[in-house]
Motif scaffolding. Sequence first.
Motif, PDB file in Angstrom:
ATOM      1  N   ARG A   1      10.953 -11.812  24.206  1.00 24.07           N
ATOM      2  CA  ARG A   1      11.501 -13.160  24.374  1.00 24.07           C
ATOM      3  C   ARG A   1      12.817 -13.078  25.132  1.00 24.07           C
ATOM      4  O   ARG A   1      13.729 -12.370  24.723  1.00 24.07           O
ATOM      5  N   GLY A   2      12.912 -13.793  26.231  1.00 21.20           N
ATOM      6  CA  GLY A   2      14.140 -13.851  27.000  1.00 21.20           C
ATOM      7  C   GLY A   2      14.288 -12.722  27.991  1.00 21.20           C
ATOM      8  O   GLY A   2      13.540 -11.736  27.965  1.00 21.20           O
ATOM      9  N   ALA A   3      15.245 -12.881  28.883  1.00 19.27           N
ATOM     10  CA  ALA A   3      15.497 -11.896  29.935  1.00 19.27           C
ATOM     11  C   ALA A   3      16.989 -11.756  30.165  1.00 19.27           C
ATOM     12  O   ALA A   3      17.771 -12.688  29.905  1.00 19.27           O
ATOM     13  N   LEU A   4      17.380 -10.604  30.658  1.00 23.86           N
ATOM     14  CA  LEU A   4      18.772 -10.310  30.996  1.00 23.86           C
ATOM     15  C   LEU A   4      18.836  -9.763  32.409  1.00 23.86           C
ATOM     16  O   LEU A   4      18.032  -8.906  32.784  1.00 23.86           O
ATOM     17  N   LEU A   5      19.786 -10.228  33.194  1.00 23.04           N
ATOM     18  CA  LEU A   5      20.094  -9.614  34.489  1.00 23.04           C
ATOM     19  C   LEU A   5      21.326  -8.753  34.288  1.00 23.04           C
ATOM     20  O   LEU A   5      22.361  -9.241  33.831  1.00 23.04           O
ATOM     21  N   THR A   6      21.218  -7.480  34.636  1.00 19.03           N
ATOM     22  CA  THR A   6      22.304  -6.562  34.327  1.00 19.03           C
ATOM     23  C   THR A   6      23.470  -6.647  35.305  1.00 19.03           C
ATOM     24  O   THR A   6      24.516  -6.051  35.057  1.00 19.03           O
TER      25      THR A   6
END
Length: 350
Positions: free
Chosen positions: A5-10
Motif C-alpha cells: 500500500r502506497g509508494a515512496l519516491l526516494t
Amino acid sequence: MTEPRGALLTGSVNYDDAEKTMRTVAEILGAHVRRIPDGEVGKRFHWIMFQPDVLGQAAGIDRVGDEPVPFPAGIDARPLRLAEGVEAGGIELPPLGYAAAGIESYATFVRLRQEGTIPAGIRFQVSLPTPVAVVSSFFAGQERAAIEPVYADAMLGELEQILEAIDHDDLAIQWDVASEMGILEGAEGYGAVMDHWWIGDVLEGIVGRLAALVDSVPGDVEVGIHLCYGDAGEKHFVEPTDTANLVRVANAVTSAAGRELTWLHLPVPIGRDDAEYFTPLGELVEVPELYLGLVHREDGSDGARRRIAAASAAVRQEFGVATECGIGRAPEGTTDGILRTHAEVAAPRR
C-alpha cells in the motif's frame, strides 16, 4: 501475496525541472504518495557530486589535481583536501545549495497545490545527504575527521533554513544513507575500500550520527531514512548478501533516536526474489511506514510482483513500494513507466 500500500519516491527524478516532476508524480501517483520531492534537478541530479564544486570555493579547501575531472551538468568531479597549514575548524563553508533549492521548489509546490494539481494532504519532501557521505566521498585520510564537524554544522545550518522557510505541516525531511552502508560492509567503493575514521565500533559510529540527524528534525516535521547501497551507473558499490545489515542499522537507529521515525526505506536488488534475502526482515522493528525498493525499470510490474511475494513471506507489517534509489540517472524516456509501475503493483495510500 500481501498487496503493498502506497509508494515512496526516494529523491531524484529524471526530468529537467521541479515543476514537471511534481506535476507528473501528482498525475500518476497522487493517490499513492504521502510526499512529493522536487526531483533533485539540475546539478543535484547525481546526488552529492556537485558538492566538490561548492566546497572548493571555500578558503582553506583545495581541489586535488590540476585539471578538472569532467562530469555531466558541467560538474568538476575532482576530490578535495585541506590547504597546507589550514585548521579545519577555521574554515567557513559557502552555502551548500540544499536550502536554496528546497525553498525555491517549495514555492512551486505551494502554487501547484493551490491550483489543484497536487492533492491536499501531501507533503513536500526534501532529501538531504548525511555528512558522512560527502566527507567519505571527497576527502581522504585523517582530513575526514577534521572536516566532518565543519560540514555537519553547515548541513544542519541548511536544515535550519529549510525549517524556517517551509511550513512544518507541509514538510518531510529524508536523510539519504548510502556511504554508511558501504563502510559497514567494507565495500570497494569506486576504487578504494570504504572505511571509517572515527574511534570505536563502526556500527556505533554510524548509528550515533544517524540518530542525531533524525533528532535534528523537530517533531512536527516528518522524517525518514533511505538506506542505500549506491547508484552509480544504476549499480551498487556492493551487492548486499541479504537484509541483515539493513535491519541492524534500522533497528539501532530507531532505538537510539529520541523521536519517532516517520518512514524507513530499504533497497531490494533486482535479482533477489529469494527467501534468503528477505528473511532478516522478520527481525525489523515496526515503523509507521515501511517502503521496500521492489520496483526496477528493467522488469516492470512482473519483476516487482515476484519480489513483493518474496518480501511478504518475511515482513511482519504493511509495506509500500519504491525503487532502490532515485531515478534521476534512469535512461531518458523511462521515467513515466517507472512511476506507473508503482501504481500497478501497490494499492493507493489510506
